[in-house]
Scaffold this motif. Structure first.
Motif, PDB file in Angstrom:
ATOM      1  N   GLY A 235      -5.618  -0.479  -2.293  1.00 33.09           N
ATOM      2  CA  GLY A 235      -6.764   0.006  -2.763  1.00 33.09           C
ATOM      3  C   GLY A 235      -6.881   1.812  -2.207  1.00 33.09           C
TER       4      GLY A 235
ATOM      5  N   TYR B 257      -3.034   3.417  -1.934  1.00 32.27           N
ATOM      6  CA  TYR B 257      -1.707   4.040  -3.058  1.00 32.27           C
ATOM      7  C   TYR B 257      -3.143   4.517  -4.063  1.00 32.27           C
ATOM      8  N   ASP B 258      -4.243   5.183  -4.209  1.00 30.37           N
ATOM      9  CA  ASP B 258      -4.627   5.080  -5.607  1.00 30.37           C
ATOM     10  C   ASP B 258      -5.046   6.205  -5.346  1.00 30.37           C
ATOM     11  N   GLU B 259      -4.855   7.811  -5.925  1.00 27.74           N
ATOM     12  CA  GLU B 259      -4.844   8.965  -5.048  1.00 27.74           C
ATOM     13  C   GLU B 259      -6.372   9.233  -5.196  1.00 27.74           C
TER      14      GLU B 259
ATOM     15  N   LYS C  97      -1.891   9.898   4.129  1.00 27.87           N
ATOM     16  CA  LYS C  97      -1.458   8.447   4.624  1.00 27.87           C
ATOM     17  C   LYS C  97      -2.283   8.490   5.750  1.00 27.87           C
TER      18      LYS C  97
ATOM     19  N   LYS D 137       6.909   7.468  -5.948  1.00 27.62           N
ATOM     20  CA  LYS D 137       5.951   6.323  -6.594  1.00 27.62           C
ATOM     21  C   LYS D 137       6.070   5.191  -7.034  1.00 27.62           C
TER      22      LYS D 137
ATOM     23  N   THR E 281       3.585  -6.290  -6.763  1.00 31.13           N
ATOM     24  CA  THR E 281       2.478  -6.229  -6.419  1.00 31.13           C
ATOM     25  C   THR E 281       1.207  -7.466  -5.596  1.00 31.13           C
TER      26      THR E 281
ATOM     27  N   ALA F 187      -8.674   7.470  -4.573  1.00 28.55           N
ATOM     28  CA  ALA F 187      -9.269   6.790  -3.707  1.00 28.55           C
ATOM     29  C   ALA F 187      -8.985   7.906  -1.754  1.00 28.55           C
TER      30      ALA F 187
END
Length: 494
Positions: free
Chosen positions: A418, A421-423, A272, A109, A185, A425
């Protein structure tokens, strides 16, 4: 004002605002951060790797035919293979090798990155006519000479630029595309977009050229649009009418923005991939931006999305097999092996292999190059000619959004980062969509191009060209009521 952004141990961007600077990087695929050692361990043996330095001659070992040399202050890549991956196979490829190739994209990650690709239409400000190739060549040469990009040539024609892990390329009708570097980012993504648009503006404001960010060409007919001098596009142009009615529209009159994201394992890729496919129609709706054809409303909010429904069903769509319990890297390889090929690149030439399969290629049974066996470069090139709503390479590509203005070029990666990459969500999305049937997912995809008409009560379109290379704030705004709750987006809609 100079602003320097750190993008990993040896990569940063800046121009007069942001300029690129790079150290020695292994010459592997543009959109991946895989070290040579990892690729060697996880994929297949290779005999040589060429390294990149912006101040040295670049040598790309593809078909032993591509050399680079300096002219003045610009490096020129003397040919344009469809990829410039320096992996050279030492023995015939097997299906297992192709599976390992995809699996080699797995990374922890902390090494996940964000890649953004976006296209735009260039036009003459005085006439609103599309840019001619000669004008595009002038633009590419100007960016190269002013901002230290390497020129990418096909024969004696300039057809792109490279700078570190960024590249600028031309779509079939001259759509101008930036394929961004893998960045850490979203702030870096926006800085990269700003840098690119600044550079384009600096050159085009002297040429009387503007750009429009939109998903489908709102004014020009196909016959008005110049054809770019790239061999692969000639093959595609001849093949498209045989497999669908809208393939030439896709080639010459669409623009997209897409986001490329990483995965940590096969299981993470599957999660994903499924979330991306299920929500791709939602992204299409949110970013819909192509309501005009040849100067008139076309009845769709996303004509670009509609076009993909009749381009070539052998290589597009929602891929229902991704939701099968057996799905993984191997199943995607099986799918890709049977997608008809477009070409093979040999000795600086594109060889027409339309209608043949990579499975036949593995067996040495391509009639276009009888007895010849594929390389990993051939496999990577073939993967780029498959166009589902989400595409798997050594990363995942989210492909459902229309091209748009600056705000949306930053908003789309924010949307997908968003979610994927957010577990929390990601798991919420998988839970919400777990009981969606293949028919329901397909229905959403089929209807999304004009789906919003059922409850849109206000739509406002702003598409006034502003010139000097900048992207106009082209957007749809909706005011509507859902379940009694008033909603509005984007926030700047009046």
């Amino acid at each position: 004002m100079a602003l320097l952004l750190q993008m990993g141990s040896s990569y940063c961007i800046r121009t007069e605002i942001f300029r690129h600077k790079s150290g020695q990087n292994v010459g592997l695929s543009r959109a991946n951060n895989i070290e040579a050692g990892k690729l060697k361990e996880n994929c297949i043996g290779f005999s040589s790797v060429s390294c990149y330095s912006p101040r040295k001659t670049q040598i790309l070992h593809v078909d032993n035919a591509v050399l680079g040399h300096k002219r003045g202050h610009s490096v020129i890549v003397a040919a344009s293979p469809p990829t410039e991956d320096a992996v050279i196979v030492t023995e015939p490829l097997t299906k297992e090798d192709l599976v390992k190739y995809l699996a080699s994209g797995c990374k922890p990650k902390e090494n996940w990155r964000i890649g953004t690709e976006h296209e735009k239409f260039g036009f003459e400000l005085k006439t609103l006519r599309p840019m001619k190739y000669e004008q595009i060549a002038e633009l590419l040469n100007g960016i190269s000479e002013r901002f230290d990009w390497e020129k990418v040539m096909e024969g004696d024609k300039i057809i792109g630029l490279k700078q570190g892990k960024q590249s600028i390329s031309l779509e079939p009708g001259g759509q101008f595309e930036l394929s961004g570097a893998p960045l850490e980012t979203l702030h870096q993504t926006c800085a990269e977009v700003n840098s690119h648009l600044y550079q384009v503006k600096a050159v085009t404001e002297e040429m009387g050229i503007g750009f429009l960010g939109i998903g489908f060409q709102p004014k020009w007919r196909i016959k008005d649009i110049p054809i770019m001098p790239k061999g692969r596009y000639e093959i595609m142009r001849n093949y498209m009418p045989k497999v669908g009615t809208l393939g030439l529209d896709m080639m010459f009159r669409t623009c997209t923005v897409q986001v490329n994201l990483d995965f940590s394992s096969e299981a993470d890729m599957i999660r994903k991939f499924r979330a991306g496919l299920a929500l791709q129609p939602i992204a299409t709706a949110l970013f819909a931006n192509s309501p005009f054809t040849e100067g008139k409303p076309n009845g769709f909010l996303s004509m670009r999305s509609q076009i993909w429904t009749d381009t070539d069903n052998n290589r597009t769509g929602m891929l229902p097999f991704v939701f099968d319990d057996s799905f993984g890297f191997e199943q995607y390889v099986d799918y890709a092996l049977d997608v008809p090929m477009y070409f093979v690149y040999r000795k600086k030439k594109y060889i027409d292999c339309t209608g043949m399969t990579f499975r036949d290629f593995l067996a040495g049974k391509l009639s276009c190059i009888p007895g010849e066996l594929p390389t990993l470069n051939d496999w990577e090139n073939h993967l780029t000619t498959i166009f589902p709503e989400v595409r798997l390479k050594r990363y995942l590509e989210m492909r459902g959004a229309d091209g748009g203005p600056w705000r949306r070029l930053c908003a789309l990666p924010a949307f997908w980062v968003g979610i994927l990459y957010d577990e929390v969500a990601l798991q919420n999305v998988l839970d919400i969509t777990a009981d969606w049937t293949p028919e329901e997912r397909q229905m959403l995809r089929d209807k999304v191009a004009n789906f919003w008409h059922s409850f849109v009560s206000c739509n406002v379109f702003h598409a006034t060209p502003i010139g000097v290379g900048a992207l106009e704030d082209t957007h749809w705004c909706w005011n509507h009521n859902l379940g009694g709750q008033a909603m509005r987006w984007p926030s700047h809609c009046g």
